[in-house]
Scaffold this motif. Structure first.
Motif, PDB file in Angstrom:
ATOM      1  N   LYS A 275     -21.340  34.808   9.451  1.00 40.19           N
ATOM      2  CA  LYS A 275     -22.191  33.980   8.601  1.00 40.19           C
ATOM      3  C   LYS A 275     -21.872  34.356   7.158  1.00 40.19           C
ATOM      4  N   PRO A 276     -20.857  33.746   6.607  1.00 43.44           N
ATOM      5  CA  PRO A 276     -20.393  34.035   5.247  1.00 43.44           C
ATOM      6  C   PRO A 276     -21.455  33.899   4.154  1.00 43.44           C
ATOM      7  N   HIS A 277     -22.466  33.085   4.439  1.00 46.43           N
ATOM      8  CA  HIS A 277     -23.475  32.865   3.410  1.00 46.43           C
ATOM      9  C   HIS A 277     -24.740  33.678   3.605  1.00 46.43           C
ATOM     10  N   MET A 278     -24.626  34.725   4.406  1.00 45.77           N
ATOM     11  CA  MET A 278     -25.780  35.589   4.629  1.00 45.77           C
ATOM     12  C   MET A 278     -26.135  36.301   3.323  1.00 45.77           C
ATOM     13  N   ASN A 279     -27.407  36.538   3.145  1.00 46.64           N
ATOM     14  CA  ASN A 279     -27.832  37.270   1.953  1.00 46.64           C
ATOM     15  C   ASN A 279     -29.122  38.018   2.308  1.00 46.64           C
ATOM     16  N   TYR A 280     -29.607  38.820   1.399  1.00 47.13           N
ATOM     17  CA  TYR A 280     -30.774  39.635   1.712  1.00 47.13           C
ATOM     18  C   TYR A 280     -32.015  38.785   1.971  1.00 47.13           C
ATOM     19  N   ASP A 281     -32.109  37.658   1.310  1.00 46.59           N
ATOM     20  CA  ASP A 281     -33.266  36.789   1.492  1.00 46.59           C
ATOM     21  C   ASP A 281     -33.358  36.364   2.956  1.00 46.59           C
ATOM     22  N   LYS A 282     -32.238  35.965   3.499  1.00 47.58           N
ATOM     23  CA  LYS A 282     -32.202  35.496   4.884  1.00 47.58           C
ATOM     24  C   LYS A 282     -32.270  36.649   5.879  1.00 47.58           C
ATOM     25  N   LEU A 283     -31.583  37.730   5.546  1.00 43.35           N
ATOM     26  CA  LEU A 283     -31.613  38.889   6.436  1.00 43.35           C
ATOM     27  C   LEU A 283     -33.037  39.435   6.524  1.00 43.35           C
ATOM     28  N   SER A 284     -33.705  39.466   5.390  1.00 41.60           N
ATOM     29  CA  SER A 284     -35.057  40.019   5.389  1.00 41.60           C
ATOM     30  C   SER A 284     -36.033  39.124   6.156  1.00 41.60           C
TER      31      SER A 284
ATOM     32  N   GLU B  53     -26.978  50.977  13.898  1.00 42.35           N
ATOM     33  CA  GLU B  53     -25.573  51.351  13.886  1.00 42.35           C
ATOM     34  C   GLU B  53     -25.150  51.867  12.511  1.00 42.35           C
ATOM     35  N   LEU B  54     -25.548  51.132  11.482  1.00 38.37           N
ATOM     36  CA  LEU B  54     -25.193  51.556  10.124  1.00 38.37           C
ATOM     37  C   LEU B  54     -25.859  52.880   9.790  1.00 38.37           C
ATOM     38  N   LEU B  55     -27.090  52.998  10.265  1.00 34.61           N
ATOM     39  CA  LEU B  55     -27.858  54.206  10.003  1.00 34.61           C
ATOM     40  C   LEU B  55     -27.236  55.453  10.633  1.00 34.61           C
ATOM     41  N   GLN B  56     -26.502  55.238  11.699  1.00 34.94           N
ATOM     42  CA  GLN B  56     -25.872  56.366  12.382  1.00 34.94           C
ATOM     43  C   GLN B  56     -24.679  56.918  11.619  1.00 34.94           C
ATOM     44  N   LYS B  57     -24.053  56.031  10.857  1.00 31.94           N
ATOM     45  CA  LYS B  57     -22.841  56.432  10.164  1.00 31.94           C
ATOM     46  C   LYS B  57     -23.065  56.934   8.748  1.00 31.94           C
ATOM     47  N   GLU B  58     -22.588  58.116   8.531  1.00 29.65           N
ATOM     48  CA  GLU B  58     -22.789  58.720   7.221  1.00 29.65           C
ATOM     49  C   GLU B  58     -22.048  58.014   6.101  1.00 29.65           C
ATOM     50  N   GLU B  59     -20.994  57.326   6.463  1.00 36.23           N
ATOM     51  CA  GLU B  59     -20.237  56.641   5.417  1.00 36.23           C
ATOM     52  C   GLU B  59     -21.014  55.481   4.795  1.00 36.23           C
ATOM     53  N   TYR B  60     -22.148  55.122   5.408  1.00 28.67           N
ATOM     54  CA  TYR B  60     -22.949  54.028   4.861  1.00 28.67           C
ATOM     55  C   TYR B  60     -24.215  54.501   4.190  1.00 28.67           C
TER      56      TYR B  60
ATOM     57  N   ASP C 257     -27.472  43.665  -0.914  1.00 30.24           N
ATOM     58  CA  ASP C 257     -26.372  42.701  -0.888  1.00 30.24           C
ATOM     59  C   ASP C 257     -25.261  43.144   0.052  1.00 30.24           C
ATOM     60  N   GLU C 258     -24.996  44.436   0.056  1.00 32.89           N
ATOM     61  CA  GLU C 258     -23.927  44.953   0.904  1.00 32.89           C
ATOM     62  C   GLU C 258     -24.323  44.894   2.378  1.00 32.89           C
ATOM     63  N   VAL C 259     -25.553  45.249   2.671  1.00 30.41           N
ATOM     64  CA  VAL C 259     -25.999  45.194   4.063  1.00 30.41           C
ATOM     65  C   VAL C 259     -25.940  43.747   4.555  1.00 30.41           C
ATOM     66  N   ALA C 260     -26.343  42.837   3.698  1.00 27.68           N
ATOM     67  CA  ALA C 260     -26.308  41.423   4.065  1.00 27.68           C
ATOM     68  C   ALA C 260     -24.862  40.967   4.259  1.00 27.68           C
ATOM     69  N   ARG C 261     -23.998  41.447   3.413  1.00 27.22           N
ATOM     70  CA  ARG C 261     -22.594  41.066   3.513  1.00 27.22           C
ATOM     71  C   ARG C 261     -22.008  41.558   4.833  1.00 27.22           C
ATOM     72  N   LEU C 262     -22.304  42.807   5.152  1.00 31.72           N
ATOM     73  CA  LEU C 262     -21.809  43.409   6.386  1.00 31.72           C
ATOM     74  C   LEU C 262     -22.357  42.662   7.609  1.00 31.72           C
ATOM     75  N   TRP C 263     -23.646  42.330   7.548  1.00 33.29           N
ATOM     76  CA  TRP C 263     -24.286  41.606   8.641  1.00 33.29           C
ATOM     77  C   TRP C 263     -23.658  40.216   8.776  1.00 33.29           C
ATOM     78  N   GLY C 264     -23.373  39.621   7.629  1.00 33.30           N
ATOM     79  CA  GLY C 264     -22.765  38.298   7.638  1.00 33.30           C
ATOM     80  C   GLY C 264     -21.389  38.313   8.279  1.00 33.30           C
ATOM     81  N   ILE C 265     -20.678  39.394   8.026  1.00 33.28           N
ATOM     82  CA  ILE C 265     -19.338  39.517   8.604  1.00 33.28           C
ATOM     83  C   ILE C 265     -19.464  39.639  10.118  1.00 33.28           C
ATOM     84  N   ARG C 266     -20.380  40.506  10.551  1.00 34.85           N
ATOM     85  CA  ARG C 266     -20.563  40.740  11.979  1.00 34.85           C
ATOM     86  C   ARG C 266     -20.972  39.475  12.736  1.00 34.85           C
ATOM     87  N   LYS C 267     -21.793  38.666  12.083  1.00 33.00           N
ATOM     88  CA  LYS C 267     -22.263  37.445  12.733  1.00 33.00           C
ATOM     89  C   LYS C 267     -21.477  36.195  12.329  1.00 33.00           C
TER      90      LYS C 267
END
Length: 146
Positions: A74-83, A36-43, A62-72
């Motif tokens: 999960k306020p404490h999401m970070n790249y370590d966990k997302l990855s 979804e993010l990949l589809q949007k040029e604003e990202y 950090d931003e991708v993790a933040r965005l993912w955290g918002i969607r799910k």
DNA sequence: CACGGAAGAG
DNA sequence: CTCTTCCGTG
């Protein structure tokens, strides 16, 4: 009817990703979100296609993790966990790592589509089942029973 | 950074 | 099942 998501050099048919507007249905999946993010040029400053077909780089982890955290929620999401979640996709054959390149992963489109949208895809193709134009190799085993 | 085991949530 | 959280290893 979501216009042709043109993420720049790559475009997929509408059925290539989930209509996240499923009313109270199941939760969004990470790879749907990434697509979804990949589809949007604003990202494009955050995550974008780069390199081979299906290959993308997370420019701002950090931003991708933040965005993912918002969607799910999960306020404490970070790249370590997302990855870690991304790594689970290796066995599922949805993604794989582009070794040597930092924050770079690659989609196994032929697999992703076939595994997740078999019937949907067939329908979109007008009844005839065939390998999508971008898909090189077909699957050759069943992932559900080892 | 990247990987993958282990435990746990929903 | 799909992650989320935590963490030891290289």
């Amino acid at each position: 009817t979501r216009g042709q998501g043109r993420g720049g050099r790559f475009a997929f048919p509408d059925w290539a990703y989930k209509p996240e507007s499923s009313p109270g249905s199941r939760q969004i999946q990470l790879w749907h979100f990434i697509l979804e993010l990949l589809q949007k040029e604003e990202y494009q400053g955050v995550i974008a296609w780069q390199g081979d077909y299906g290959e993308f780089v997370i420019k701002d982890p950090d931003e991708v993790a933040r965005l993912w955290g918002i969607r799910k929620c999960k306020p404490h999401m970070n790249y370590d966990k997302l990855s870690r979640a991304l790594r689970y996709y290796y066995n599922k054959r949805i993604l794989h790592k582009t070794k040597g390149k930092r924050f770079t992963y690659k989609f196994n489109f032929s697999k992703v589509v076939l595994v997740n949208y078999p019937f949907n895809a067939r329908q979109s193709w007008g009844g005839g089942f065939q390998t999508p134009f971008w898909g090189p190799s077909p699957p050759s085993h069943t992932q559900t029973s080892p």
